[in-house]
Motif scaffolding. Structure first.
Motif, PDB file in Angstrom:
ATOM      1  N   THR A 115     -27.271  42.478  23.446  1.00 19.13           N
ATOM      2  CA  THR A 115     -27.146  41.169  24.098  1.00 19.13           C
ATOM      3  C   THR A 115     -25.823  41.013  24.851  1.00 19.13           C
ATOM      4  O   THR A 115     -25.633  39.999  25.519  1.00 19.13           O
ATOM      5  CB  THR A 115     -27.242  40.037  23.058  1.00 19.13           C
ATOM      6  OG1 THR A 115     -26.169  40.189  22.120  1.00 19.13           O
ATOM      7  CG2 THR A 115     -28.578  40.052  22.346  1.00 19.13           C
ATOM      8  N   HIS A 116     -24.932  41.994  24.711  1.00 17.90           N
ATOM      9  CA  HIS A 116     -23.607  41.960  25.330  1.00 17.90           C
ATOM     10  C   HIS A 116     -22.810  40.735  24.891  1.00 17.90           C
ATOM     11  O   HIS A 116     -22.027  40.178  25.657  1.00 17.90           O
ATOM     12  CB  HIS A 116     -23.711  42.024  26.860  1.00 17.90           C
ATOM     13  CG  HIS A 116     -24.507  43.194  27.340  1.00 17.90           C
ATOM     14  ND1 HIS A 116     -24.064  44.492  27.225  1.00 17.90           N
ATOM     15  CD2 HIS A 116     -25.745  43.259  27.890  1.00 17.90           C
ATOM     16  CE1 HIS A 116     -24.977  45.307  27.696  1.00 17.90           C
ATOM     17  NE2 HIS A 116     -26.017  44.588  28.103  1.00 17.90           N
ATOM     18  N   GLU A 117     -23.009  40.342  23.627  1.00 12.98           N
ATOM     19  CA  GLU A 117     -22.281  39.208  23.058  1.00 12.98           C
ATOM     20  C   GLU A 117     -21.243  39.706  22.066  1.00 12.98           C
ATOM     21  O   GLU A 117     -21.445  40.730  21.411  1.00 12.98           O
ATOM     22  CB  GLU A 117     -23.235  38.280  22.306  1.00 12.98           C
ATOM     23  CG  GLU A 117     -24.202  37.524  23.171  1.00 12.98           C
ATOM     24  CD  GLU A 117     -25.110  36.665  22.333  1.00 12.98           C
ATOM     25  OE1 GLU A 117     -24.918  35.433  22.332  1.00 12.98           O
ATOM     26  OE2 GLU A 117     -26.002  37.217  21.670  1.00 12.98           O
ATOM     27  N   GLN A 118     -20.165  38.950  21.953  1.00 18.36           N
ATOM     28  CA  GLN A 118     -19.144  39.184  20.937  1.00 18.36           C
ATOM     29  C   GLN A 118     -18.997  37.882  20.157  1.00 18.36           C
ATOM     30  O   GLN A 118     -18.718  36.840  20.739  1.00 18.36           O
ATOM     31  CB  GLN A 118     -17.826  39.581  21.588  1.00 18.36           C
ATOM     32  CG  GLN A 118     -16.713  39.795  20.586  1.00 18.36           C
ATOM     33  CD  GLN A 118     -15.455  40.272  21.261  1.00 18.36           C
ATOM     34  OE1 GLN A 118     -15.287  41.446  21.446  1.00 18.36           O
ATOM     35  NE2 GLN A 118     -14.589  39.341  21.639  1.00 18.36           N
ATOM     36  N   ILE A 119     -19.222  37.955  18.839  1.00 16.50           N
ATOM     37  CA  ILE A 119     -19.224  36.766  17.997  1.00 16.50           C
ATOM     38  C   ILE A 119     -18.335  37.015  16.789  1.00 16.50           C
ATOM     39  O   ILE A 119     -18.351  38.103  16.219  1.00 16.50           O
ATOM     40  CB  ILE A 119     -20.660  36.418  17.542  1.00 16.50           C
ATOM     41  CG1 ILE A 119     -21.567  36.205  18.765  1.00 16.50           C
ATOM     42  CG2 ILE A 119     -20.672  35.194  16.639  1.00 16.50           C
ATOM     43  CD1 ILE A 119     -23.039  36.061  18.428  1.00 16.50           C
ATOM     44  N   ALA A 120     -17.586  36.003  16.381  1.00 18.09           N
ATOM     45  CA  ALA A 120     -16.749  36.101  15.183  1.00 18.09           C
ATOM     46  C   ALA A 120     -17.570  35.728  13.954  1.00 18.09           C
ATOM     47  O   ALA A 120     -18.288  34.726  13.962  1.00 18.09           O
ATOM     48  CB  ALA A 120     -15.545  35.189  15.300  1.00 18.09           C
ATOM     49  N   TYR A 121     -17.477  36.546  12.898  1.00 13.48           N
ATOM     50  CA  TYR A 121     -18.193  36.316  11.639  1.00 13.48           C
ATOM     51  C   TYR A 121     -17.222  36.354  10.468  1.00 13.48           C
ATOM     52  O   TYR A 121     -16.277  37.152  10.472  1.00 13.48           O
ATOM     53  CB  TYR A 121     -19.250  37.402  11.396  1.00 13.48           C
ATOM     54  CG  TYR A 121     -20.403  37.322  12.342  1.00 13.48           C
ATOM     55  CD1 TYR A 121     -21.488  36.486  12.091  1.00 13.48           C
ATOM     56  CD2 TYR A 121     -20.413  38.077  13.507  1.00 13.48           C
ATOM     57  CE1 TYR A 121     -22.550  36.416  12.961  1.00 13.48           C
ATOM     58  CE2 TYR A 121     -21.473  38.002  14.388  1.00 13.48           C
ATOM     59  CZ  TYR A 121     -22.534  37.171  14.114  1.00 13.48           C
ATOM     60  OH  TYR A 121     -23.587  37.083  14.982  1.00 13.48           O
ATOM     61  N   PRO A 122     -17.476  35.543   9.450  1.00 12.50           N
ATOM     62  CA  PRO A 122     -16.682  35.666   8.222  1.00 12.50           C
ATOM     63  C   PRO A 122     -17.011  37.000   7.552  1.00 12.50           C
ATOM     64  O   PRO A 122     -18.121  37.534   7.706  1.00 12.50           O
ATOM     65  CB  PRO A 122     -17.131  34.478   7.379  1.00 12.50           C
ATOM     66  CG  PRO A 122     -18.461  34.082   7.915  1.00 12.50           C
ATOM     67  CD  PRO A 122     -18.486  34.484   9.355  1.00 12.50           C
ATOM     68  N   ILE A 123     -16.065  37.524   6.816  1.00 12.13           N
ATOM     69  CA  ILE A 123     -16.224  38.824   6.154  1.00 12.13           C
ATOM     70  C   ILE A 123     -17.507  38.888   5.324  1.00 12.13           C
ATOM     71  O   ILE A 123     -18.197  39.905   5.330  1.00 12.13           O
ATOM     72  CB  ILE A 123     -14.990  39.130   5.267  1.00 12.13           C
ATOM     73  CG1 ILE A 123     -13.780  39.407   6.149  1.00 12.13           C
ATOM     74  CG2 ILE A 123     -15.253  40.306   4.344  1.00 12.13           C
ATOM     75  CD1 ILE A 123     -12.474  39.511   5.398  1.00 12.13           C
ATOM     76  N   HIS A 124     -17.879  37.785   4.641  1.00 12.38           N
ATOM     77  CA  HIS A 124     -19.048  37.838   3.759  1.00 12.38           C
ATOM     78  C   HIS A 124     -20.371  37.945   4.531  1.00 12.38           C
ATOM     79  O   HIS A 124     -21.414  38.171   3.923  1.00 12.38           O
ATOM     80  CB  HIS A 124     -19.067  36.644   2.789  1.00 12.38           C
ATOM     81  CG  HIS A 124     -19.264  35.322   3.458  1.00 12.38           C
ATOM     82  ND1 HIS A 124     -18.210  34.562   3.895  1.00 12.38           N
ATOM     83  CD2 HIS A 124     -20.383  34.648   3.771  1.00 12.38           C
ATOM     84  CE1 HIS A 124     -18.677  33.460   4.460  1.00 12.38           C
ATOM     85  NE2 HIS A 124     -19.989  33.483   4.397  1.00 12.38           N
ATOM     86  N   ASN A 125     -20.337  37.835   5.871  1.00 11.28           N
ATOM     87  CA  ASN A 125     -21.546  38.008   6.686  1.00 11.28           C
ATOM     88  C   ASN A 125     -21.572  39.344   7.413  1.00 11.28           C
ATOM     89  O   ASN A 125     -22.349  39.533   8.348  1.00 11.28           O
ATOM     90  CB  ASN A 125     -21.664  36.884   7.716  1.00 11.28           C
ATOM     91  CG  ASN A 125     -22.211  35.609   7.121  1.00 11.28           C
ATOM     92  OD1 ASN A 125     -22.309  35.488   5.906  1.00 11.28           O
ATOM     93  ND2 ASN A 125     -22.544  34.666   7.957  1.00 11.28           N
ATOM     94  N   ILE A 126     -20.724  40.263   6.972  1.00  9.12           N
ATOM     95  CA  ILE A 126     -20.648  41.588   7.589  1.00  9.12           C
ATOM     96  C   ILE A 126     -20.774  42.646   6.495  1.00  9.12           C
ATOM     97  O   ILE A 126     -20.203  42.505   5.415  1.00  9.12           O
ATOM     98  CB  ILE A 126     -19.306  41.780   8.337  1.00  9.12           C
ATOM     99  CG1 ILE A 126     -19.126  40.705   9.406  1.00  9.12           C
ATOM    100  CG2 ILE A 126     -19.238  43.174   8.966  1.00  9.12           C
ATOM    101  CD1 ILE A 126     -17.755  40.729  10.065  1.00  9.12           C
ATOM    102  N   ARG A 127     -21.532  43.685   6.795  1.00  8.97           N
ATOM    103  CA  ARG A 127     -21.652  44.821   5.874  1.00  8.97           C
ATOM    104  C   ARG A 127     -21.526  46.116   6.670  1.00  8.97           C
ATOM    105  O   ARG A 127     -21.773  46.151   7.875  1.00  8.97           O
ATOM    106  CB  ARG A 127     -22.980  44.794   5.114  1.00  8.97           C
ATOM    107  CG  ARG A 127     -24.194  45.054   5.982  1.00  8.97           C
ATOM    108  CD  ARG A 127     -25.487  44.952   5.200  1.00  8.97           C
ATOM    109  NE  ARG A 127     -26.609  45.353   6.043  1.00  8.97           N
ATOM    110  CZ  ARG A 127     -27.877  45.183   5.713  1.00  8.97           C
ATOM    111  NH1 ARG A 127     -28.203  44.613   4.558  1.00  8.97           N
ATOM    112  NH2 ARG A 127     -28.836  45.582   6.522  1.00  8.97           N
ATOM    113  N   LEU A 128     -21.130  47.173   5.979  1.00 11.23           N
ATOM    114  CA  LEU A 128     -21.070  48.483   6.611  1.00 11.23           C
ATOM    115  C   LEU A 128     -22.483  48.896   7.018  1.00 11.23           C
ATOM    116  O   LEU A 128     -23.443  48.661   6.277  1.00 11.23           O
ATOM    117  CB  LEU A 128     -20.496  49.514   5.650  1.00 11.23           C
ATOM    118  CG  LEU A 128     -19.048  49.288   5.217  1.00 11.23           C
ATOM    119  CD1 LEU A 128     -18.654  50.292   4.145  1.00 11.23           C
ATOM    120  CD2 LEU A 128     -18.114  49.384   6.405  1.00 11.23           C
TER     121      LEU A 128
END
Length: 141
Positions: A115-128
């Protein structure tokens, strides 16, 4: 000659992820639980976050085995590297992206090439990000 693909048989109650094939959702994965394994080889799953059209209950769907993968191994991290492949939880599913920066001490920017988007996420919404190949999990770079 390439070795045959390993076949995974899921059992009732197994936690799985379903790969979306719908336009606009390609490459996203949705958590579900296996409800049954039909005689024709298909699986019936109930999604954890997706609802029926009338929003009265979780969505249930019948799927081919190739549309399922086991839930990835839980690997918790609170520190991600620049350009590291990750999955970000958004719109009820996990989306493949790449770390492009950090905002404060608890958010990371994730870039999505689809989508060519860059979005900020809290750490708990990111996984390896892990890749599922021939019956095994591999940690992505």
């Amino acid at each position: 000659m390439r070795p045959p693909r390993k076949r995974i048989d899921f059992s009732i109650g197994d936690k799985v992820e379903v790969c979306s094939k719908e336009e606009g959702f390609l490459g996203s994965y949705y958590e579900a639980t296996v409800l049954s394994h039909l005689d024709n080889g298909l699986y019936v799953v109930r999604y954890h976050t997706l609802l029926e059209d009338d929003e009265s209950q979780p969505l249930t769907e019948t799927l081919f085995p190739k549309e399922l993968r086991p839930a990835p191994p839980p690997v918790h991290s609170s520190n991600f590297s620049l350009y590291q492949s990750v999955d970000a939880f958004d719109n009820d599913g996990w989306w493949l992206g790449q770390i492009t920066g950090k905002r404060g001490s608890s958010h990371y920017y994730v870039y999505f090439s689809t989508t060519h988007e860059q979005i900020a996420y809290p750490i708990h919404n990111i996984r390896l990000h892990h890749e599922w190949h021939d019956g095994e999990w591999f940690l992505s770079n």
